[in-house]
Design an enzyme around this catalytic site. Structure first.
Site, PDB file in Angstrom:
ATOM      1  CG  ASN A  25      -0.234   0.226   2.510  1.00 30.66           C
ATOM      2  OD1 ASN A  25       0.541  -0.622   2.948  1.00 30.66           O
ATOM      3  ND2 ASN A  25      -0.477   1.348   3.151  1.00 30.66           N
ATOM      4  CB  CYS A  26       1.095   4.279  -1.715  1.00 28.66           C
ATOM      5  SG  CYS A  26      -0.399   4.641  -2.647  1.00 28.66           S
ATOM      6  CG  MET A  27      -1.326   8.995   1.985  1.00 27.33           C
ATOM      7  SD  MET A  27      -0.915   8.802   3.709  1.00 27.33           S
ATOM      8  CE  MET A  27       0.473   9.889   3.818  1.00 27.33           C
ATOM      9  CB  SER A  69      -4.212   2.605   1.833  1.00 24.23           C
ATOM     10  OG  SER A  69      -3.236   3.435   2.402  1.00 24.23           O
TER      11      SER A  69
END
Length: 98
Positions: A25-27, A69
């Site tokens: 995941n990212c932000m 996320s």
């Protein structure tokens, strides 16, 4: 729908546990690699509460927004097992090279 329920729904609509290669995941997004993208039910996935969008690029991306996320990623990894955590795999590989 809580994070675990969203995670379960995402897994089901993406072909089940056996279709996953890795998840990170990212932000704002979940970035997922699959064995078979044809098993993904994109239109149903777009209707899952909390899913804000889909980006079907080299890495399939599910937009869930900031603050969500990481929590949904953790719930997915808890269900699938840590070997599917792409971020953990990268950390392990870099430590092995040192």
């Amino acid at each position: 729908m809580n994070n675990a329920e969203v995670a379960n729904k995402i897994i089901d609509l993406c072909g089940g546990k056996n279709n996953f290669i890795s998840v990170e995941n990212c932000m704002t997004r979940l970035r997922i690699k699959f064995k078979n993208k044809d098993l993904i039910q994109i239109e149903e996935l777009k209707r899952v509460p909390g899913v804000l969008g889909i980006n079907d690029a080299d890495t399939f991306q599910i937009v869930v927004g900031p603050g969500k996320s990481t929590k949904i990623h953790e719930a997915i990894i808890e269900i699938l097992g840590c070997e599917y955590d792409a971020g953990a795999q990268e950390e392990t590989n870099s430590q092995d090279q040192n």
